[in-house]
Design a protein around this motif. Structure first.
Motif, PDB file in Angstrom:
ATOM      1  N   CYS A  89     -13.091  77.521 -62.843  1.00  0.00           N
ATOM      2  CA  CYS A  89     -12.241  76.544 -63.519  1.00  0.00           C
ATOM      3  C   CYS A  89     -12.590  76.512 -65.015  1.00  0.00           C
ATOM      4  O   CYS A  89     -13.758  76.361 -65.374  1.00  0.00           O
ATOM      5  CB  CYS A  89     -12.432  75.166 -62.904  1.00  0.00           C
ATOM      6  SG  CYS A  89     -11.475  73.871 -63.716  1.00  0.00           S
ATOM      7  N   PRO A  90     -11.594  76.647 -65.896  1.00  0.00           N
ATOM      8  CA  PRO A  90     -11.884  76.596 -67.328  1.00  0.00           C
ATOM      9  C   PRO A  90     -12.224  75.179 -67.818  1.00  0.00           C
ATOM     10  O   PRO A  90     -12.699  75.014 -68.936  1.00  0.00           O
ATOM     11  CB  PRO A  90     -10.590  77.092 -67.973  1.00  0.00           C
ATOM     12  CG  PRO A  90      -9.534  76.805 -66.974  1.00  0.00           C
ATOM     13  CD  PRO A  90     -10.197  76.922 -65.631  1.00  0.00           C
ATOM     14  N   TYR A  91     -12.030  74.167 -66.985  1.00  0.00           N
ATOM     15  CA  TYR A  91     -12.318  72.786 -67.368  1.00  0.00           C
ATOM     16  C   TYR A  91     -13.729  72.354 -66.971  1.00  0.00           C
ATOM     17  O   TYR A  91     -14.425  71.737 -67.760  1.00  0.00           O
ATOM     18  CB  TYR A  91     -11.285  71.834 -66.754  1.00  0.00           C
ATOM     19  CG  TYR A  91      -9.896  72.092 -67.267  1.00  0.00           C
ATOM     20  CD1 TYR A  91      -9.441  71.505 -68.441  1.00  0.00           C
ATOM     21  CD2 TYR A  91      -9.044  72.947 -66.590  1.00  0.00           C
ATOM     22  CE1 TYR A  91      -8.169  71.756 -68.927  1.00  0.00           C
ATOM     23  CE2 TYR A  91      -7.763  73.205 -67.071  1.00  0.00           C
ATOM     24  CZ  TYR A  91      -7.335  72.609 -68.236  1.00  0.00           C
ATOM     25  OH  TYR A  91      -6.079  72.877 -68.705  1.00  0.00           O
ATOM     26  N   CYS A  92     -14.137  72.685 -65.727  1.00  0.00           N
ATOM     27  CA  CYS A  92     -15.447  72.234 -65.258  1.00  0.00           C
ATOM     28  C   CYS A  92     -16.406  73.378 -64.939  1.00  0.00           C
ATOM     29  O   CYS A  92     -17.597  73.150 -64.756  1.00  0.00           O
ATOM     30  CB  CYS A  92     -15.290  71.325 -64.036  1.00  0.00           C
ATOM     31  SG  CYS A  92     -14.751  72.189 -62.529  1.00  0.00           S
TER      32      CYS A  92
ATOM     33  N   CYS B 222      -8.451  73.758 -58.498  1.00  0.00           N
ATOM     34  CA  CYS B 222      -9.744  73.107 -58.662  1.00  0.00           C
ATOM     35  C   CYS B 222      -9.624  71.708 -58.066  1.00  0.00           C
ATOM     36  O   CYS B 222      -8.892  70.865 -58.593  1.00  0.00           O
ATOM     37  CB  CYS B 222     -10.145  73.025 -60.130  1.00  0.00           C
ATOM     38  SG  CYS B 222     -11.738  72.190 -60.361  1.00  0.00           S
TER      39      CYS B 222
ATOM     40  N   CYS C 275     -11.102  68.929 -60.690  1.00  0.00           N
ATOM     41  CA  CYS C 275     -10.308  68.612 -61.878  1.00  0.00           C
ATOM     42  C   CYS C 275      -8.844  68.324 -61.566  1.00  0.00           C
ATOM     43  O   CYS C 275      -8.115  67.874 -62.437  1.00  0.00           O
ATOM     44  CB  CYS C 275     -10.367  69.773 -62.866  1.00  0.00           C
ATOM     45  SG  CYS C 275     -12.010  70.057 -63.530  1.00  0.00           S
TER      46      CYS C 275
ATOM     47  N   LYS D 218      -6.523  70.565 -61.034  1.00  0.00           N
ATOM     48  CA  LYS D 218      -5.738  71.512 -61.822  1.00  0.00           C
ATOM     49  C   LYS D 218      -5.347  72.696 -60.952  1.00  0.00           C
ATOM     50  O   LYS D 218      -6.098  73.097 -60.062  1.00  0.00           O
ATOM     51  CB  LYS D 218      -6.527  72.050 -63.015  1.00  0.00           C
ATOM     52  CG  LYS D 218      -7.100  71.006 -63.935  1.00  0.00           C
ATOM     53  CD  LYS D 218      -6.040  70.388 -64.795  1.00  0.00           C
ATOM     54  CE  LYS D 218      -6.692  69.473 -65.819  1.00  0.00           C
ATOM     55  NZ  LYS D 218      -5.795  68.465 -66.323  1.00  0.00           N
TER      56      LYS D 218
ATOM     57  N   ILE E 168      -3.889  76.702 -61.562  1.00  0.00           N
ATOM     58  CA  ILE E 168      -3.670  77.740 -62.556  1.00  0.00           C
ATOM     59  C   ILE E 168      -2.948  78.899 -61.898  1.00  0.00           C
ATOM     60  O   ILE E 168      -3.362  79.393 -60.851  1.00  0.00           O
ATOM     61  CB  ILE E 168      -5.007  78.212 -63.171  1.00  0.00           C
ATOM     62  CG1 ILE E 168      -5.648  77.055 -63.930  1.00  0.00           C
ATOM     63  CG2 ILE E 168      -4.788  79.423 -64.080  1.00  0.00           C
ATOM     64  CD1 ILE E 168      -6.995  77.371 -64.523  1.00  0.00           C
TER      65      ILE E 168
END
Length: 74
Positions: free
Chosen positions: A3-6, A59, A62, A64, A66
């Motif tokens: 995950c690019p966020y967490c 994810c 989060c 999310k 993608i």
């Protein structure tokens, strides 16, 4: 995929739609063949031949999803 966020591992699955999955820059009147709008991009990435399902990563932490719309071969 992480995950690019967490940074945690994402789960691979599918986003599905009856008439194909597309992206557009704004909301348009949804027609039977919505993917014919000149600004739309087909998100078909090899999940099935008709484009009604695409591979997507989720994810759970989060909340999310993608979608990589490059062709995949899994």
């Amino acid at each position: 995929m992480n995950c690019p966020y967490c940074g945690k591992e994402m789960e691979l699955g599918f986003v599905q739609s009856r008439d194909g999955v597309t992206w557009a820059d704004k909301k348009y009147l949804v027609k039977a063949l919505a993917n014919l709008h000149p600004d739309s991009i087909s998100l078909a990435n090899g999940a099935n031949d008709s484009g009604t399902a695409v591979y997507a990563y989720k994810c759970s932490d989060c909340k999310k999803v993608i979608i990589d719309y490059a062709q995949k071969t899994e």
